[in-house]
Design a protein around this motif. Sequence first.
Motif, PDB file in Angstrom:
ATOM      1  N   ASP A  40      15.702  -0.436 -16.873  1.00 52.25           N
ATOM      2  CA  ASP A  40      16.995  -0.937 -16.385  1.00 52.25           C
ATOM      3  C   ASP A  40      18.083  -0.811 -17.444  1.00 52.25           C
ATOM      4  N   VAL A  44      21.596   1.282 -16.718  1.00 51.21           N
ATOM      5  CA  VAL A  44      22.944   0.715 -16.820  1.00 51.21           C
ATOM      6  C   VAL A  44      23.727   1.395 -17.938  1.00 51.21           C
ATOM      7  N   ALA A 137      27.869 -11.412  -7.790  1.00 49.24           N
ATOM      8  CA  ALA A 137      26.696 -12.075  -8.356  1.00 49.24           C
ATOM      9  C   ALA A 137      26.414 -13.391  -7.642  1.00 49.24           C
ATOM     10  N   TYR A 141      23.748 -13.879 -12.218  1.00 47.27           N
ATOM     11  CA  TYR A 141      24.031 -12.667 -13.000  1.00 47.27           C
ATOM     12  C   TYR A 141      22.695 -11.984 -13.300  1.00 47.27           C
ATOM     13  N   PRO A 142      22.433 -10.830 -12.686  1.00 42.20           N
ATOM     14  CA  PRO A 142      21.115 -10.205 -12.849  1.00 42.20           C
ATOM     15  C   PRO A 142      20.876  -9.712 -14.276  1.00 42.20           C
ATOM     16  N   ALA A 145      22.757  -6.477 -15.942  1.00 43.61           N
ATOM     17  CA  ALA A 145      24.022  -6.186 -15.267  1.00 43.61           C
ATOM     18  C   ALA A 145      25.179  -6.175 -16.271  1.00 43.61           C
ATOM     19  N   TRP A 168      31.579  -3.255 -11.978  1.00 40.85           N
ATOM     20  CA  TRP A 168      30.327  -4.020 -11.968  1.00 40.85           C
ATOM     21  C   TRP A 168      29.190  -3.027 -11.825  1.00 40.85           C
ATOM     22  N   ASP A 170      24.864  -2.810 -12.014  1.00 40.44           N
ATOM     23  CA  ASP A 170      23.594  -3.490 -12.233  1.00 40.44           C
ATOM     24  C   ASP A 170      22.466  -2.488 -12.038  1.00 40.44           C
TER      25      ASP A 170
END
Length: 176
Positions: A40, A44, A137, A141-142, A145, A168, A170
């Motif tokens: 992840d 991002v 969100a 808030y993941p 992200a 934004w 994520d």
Amino acid sequence: MPAASAPVFRLYLLRHAKAAWALPGQKDFDRTLDDTGYADAEIVADMAADKGLRPDLVLCSTAVRCRQTADALRRSMTEELDIRYVDELYSGSANVYRDIIGSQDPALSAIMLVGHNPVIEDILRDVIGEDAANKVAAAGYPPGALAAIDFKTRPGDGILPLGILAAWLDPDGRSR
């Protein structure tokens, strides 16, 4: 129609990517990203680089999982990315984060904080408002992200003015 003016200041808020549970005897500070977190963070960071979302300075919590998240930015953006590690971002309150943001060199037009929840989310909600924050969100808030927030005036003296969410990203691929 007149062109939109460039923001005076841009703040990036990046919550560290998904971390593994602490091993027996391991301190929270030393928790690393898990396999999903590593992937992840790369996703991002690549999305941010592709969209030209690049800060002048990255201020990163000294916790291992935050440093690993910031390393993905360096790999995606440039080895010369200025990343500074700030102990106070590990356990600091929203007021500590505000003070850190406001105390940066006024010549910087964009800084990024790589930090922890709930503070990252608290700052987001404070500067863009509850309604706007709930649109991106609603469930929180993941991990991993990134929010880019534009301001018409510079933060200072521990005060963050109202801003506008400019982007934004994520890791689940949702972007705005």
